[in-house]
Motif scaffolding. Structure first.
Motif, PDB file in Angstrom:
ATOM      1  N   VAL A 105       0.861  -1.190   0.000  1.00  0.00           N
ATOM      2  CA  VAL A 105       0.000   0.000   0.000  1.00  0.00           C
ATOM      3  C   VAL A 105       0.893   1.234   0.000  1.00  0.00           C
ATOM      4  N   LYS A 106       1.236   1.680  -1.246  1.00  0.00           N
ATOM      5  CA  LYS A 106       2.208   2.760  -1.361  1.00  0.00           C
ATOM      6  C   LYS A 106       1.535   4.109  -1.577  1.00  0.00           C
ATOM      7  N   ASP A 107       0.274   4.121  -1.997  1.00  0.00           N
ATOM      8  CA  ASP A 107      -0.418   5.388  -2.186  1.00  0.00           C
ATOM      9  C   ASP A 107      -1.904   5.208  -1.901  1.00  0.00           C
ATOM     10  N   ARG A 108      -2.653   6.298  -2.053  1.00  0.00           N
ATOM     11  CA  ARG A 108      -4.054   6.264  -1.668  1.00  0.00           C
ATOM     12  C   ARG A 108      -4.882   5.340  -2.571  1.00  0.00           C
ATOM     13  N   TRP A 152      -7.322   2.176  -1.370  1.00  0.00           N
ATOM     14  CA  TRP A 152      -8.747   1.949  -1.673  1.00  0.00           C
ATOM     15  C   TRP A 152      -8.956   0.655  -2.441  1.00  0.00           C
ATOM     16  N   VAL A 153      -8.007   0.333  -3.309  1.00  0.00           N
ATOM     17  CA  VAL A 153      -8.090  -0.948  -4.028  1.00  0.00           C
ATOM     18  C   VAL A 153      -8.100  -2.093  -3.019  1.00  0.00           C
ATOM     19  N   ALA A 154      -7.256  -2.000  -1.992  1.00  0.00           N
ATOM     20  CA  ALA A 154      -7.175  -3.053  -0.974  1.00  0.00           C
ATOM     21  C   ALA A 154      -8.486  -3.154  -0.186  1.00  0.00           C
ATOM     22  N   ILE A 155      -9.038  -2.001   0.235  1.00  0.00           N
ATOM     23  CA  ILE A 155     -10.307  -1.993   0.986  1.00  0.00           C
ATOM     24  C   ILE A 155     -11.415  -2.650   0.155  1.00  0.00           C
ATOM     25  N   LEU A 170      -9.665   4.363 -11.526  1.00  0.00           N
ATOM     26  CA  LEU A 170      -9.478   5.473 -10.579  1.00  0.00           C
ATOM     27  C   LEU A 170      -8.240   6.280 -10.932  1.00  0.00           C
ATOM     28  N   CYS A 171      -7.162   5.574 -11.205  1.00  0.00           N
ATOM     29  CA  CYS A 171      -5.889   6.171 -11.564  1.00  0.00           C
ATOM     30  C   CYS A 171      -6.058   7.053 -12.801  1.00  0.00           C
ATOM     31  N   HIS A 172      -6.780   6.503 -13.776  1.00  0.00           N
ATOM     32  CA  HIS A 172      -7.007   7.175 -15.041  1.00  0.00           C
ATOM     33  C   HIS A 172      -7.792   8.462 -14.824  1.00  0.00           C
ATOM     34  N   CYS A 173      -8.858   8.369 -13.977  1.00  0.00           N
ATOM     35  CA  CYS A 173      -9.714   9.536 -13.712  1.00  0.00           C
ATOM     36  C   CYS A 173      -8.916  10.617 -13.011  1.00  0.00           C
ATOM     37  N   ARG A 174      -8.143  10.194 -12.006  1.00  0.00           N
ATOM     38  CA  ARG A 174      -7.393  11.175 -11.225  1.00  0.00           C
ATOM     39  C   ARG A 174      -6.411  11.927 -12.114  1.00  0.00           C
TER      40      ARG A 174
END
Lengths: 230, 107
Positions: free
Chosen positions: A178-181, A185-188, A221-225
């Protein structure tokens, strides 16, 4: 073959060997508990050399999961090796393919981290890497053998918290990942989906389905951000 | 199929499944280019798969949801997570988690 480099690698592998001691012992004990004998435990540690993968495999064997479910789950857990191997590739480009194939066998979370640090100092040194990988592997094999051999001599071993060795190891590996936010969230999400599926079916598919869905949502999510920031 | 046959088949399968992902990218893919989306997807897999394994093993230890202070797995997970995020060390997390579980079982 440079003996000096080989043993320099072996020396650097000592902390890894110490780290593999409780893990290997715990694996040997659990493997035995789930129905493997000493030979099978050693054979698995020799051929797989994957803490998380082996723990999952024996756990799933114990739970009566099917062979395809066990192997597919392992493949997913071991996806990170693809990344490790790919990120080492540029460093070992000058080594012949057969040497690469031998060195690749010894990639684990720990040997990868150590070798990558050394690439910056000495470049890709074949004998050094071999020393690191071989001694780490020897520790893994020896400790799983000891765990398997003596595990059933200790009565009620779970009293000592051995039943939590497996979750604890996964928790540690998760914290490293878990290196970033987004990864958080992916883990949760993966945890929640996995729980939901597990309440319905227990054939081992919950891990695979949850992983695929959560990782895909992570990419979205990554793409949207990135779009919103650019 | 006997359990013994199954165990040997799993060991053989694991051998392949553990070796190919370590070997192929280094030997083959270093000569090719992997699309960035694929790399990003792969980068989320470890966190996702680990969480997917942990959640049921901690929250459903007896195959049913057990959200209670009686659940030793859930309680032991708290110090284990704290140790994991603080130390990022396998060994310390293992020691903390197992010690917590051992103590909880005394009561």
């Amino acid at each position: 073959m440079s003996k000096a480099s080989f043993f320099a690698g072996a020396k650097k592998a000592i902390p890894i060997m110490l780290g593999y001691t409780p893990l290997g012992l715990a694996f040997g004990v659990i493997a035995r508990e789930k129905g493997l004998d000493v030979l099978q435990t050693v054979l698995m540690s020799l051929t797989s050399f994957s803490g998380s993968g082996q723990f999952i495999a024996v756990g799933m064997i114990g739970a009566g999961a099917s062979i395809p479910a066990i192997l597919l789950t392992n493949l997913l857990v071991n996806m990170r090796y693809l990344l490790f191997s790919a990120s080492m590739a540029p460093h070992v480009r000058r080594l012949p393919s057969w040497v690469q194939s031998v060195l690749a066998f010894g990639i684990t979370d720990e040997t990868f981290t150590l070798n990558m640090v050394e690439f910056d100092r000495r470049g890709a040194d074949r004998d050094f890497m071999l020393g690191v990988n071989l001694f780490a592997h020897l520790s893994w094999i020896a400790n799983s053998a000891i765990g398997a051999a003596v595990g059933n001599l200790i009565p009620d071993i779970n009293r000592y918290g051995v039943n939590f060795a497996l979750p604890a190891m996964f928790i540690a590996l998760l914290a490293m990942q878990v290196k970033d936010r987004t990864a958080f969230w992916v883990a949760i999400l993966a945890g929640l989906i996995s729980l939901a599926i597990y309440t319905v079916t227990r054939n081992g598919s919950h891990i695979i389905i949850a992983t695929v869905i959560a990782a895909t949502i992570g990419v979205i999510l990554c793409h949207c951000r990135r779009k919103s920031t650019s | 199929m006997s359990l013994q046959t199954k165990i040997y088949l799993v060991i053989f399968g694991l051998w392949i499944i553990n070796y190919l992902p370590r070997m192929l990218p280094m030997v083959v893919l270093s000569k090719l280019r992997i699309p960035e989306t694929v790399i990003r997807w792969l980068s989320f897999v470890p966190a996702a798969v680990l969480a997917a394994i942990i959640a049921p093993s901690v929250l459903m230890p007896d195959n049913r949801l057990f959200l209670s202070p009686q659940n030793a797995y859930l309680l032991a997970a708290v110090p284990a997570f704290a140790a994991a995020f603080k130390t990022k060390s396998l060994v310390w997390t293992l020691i903390t988690g197992m010690l917590a579980m051992a103590l909880l079982q005394l009561w």
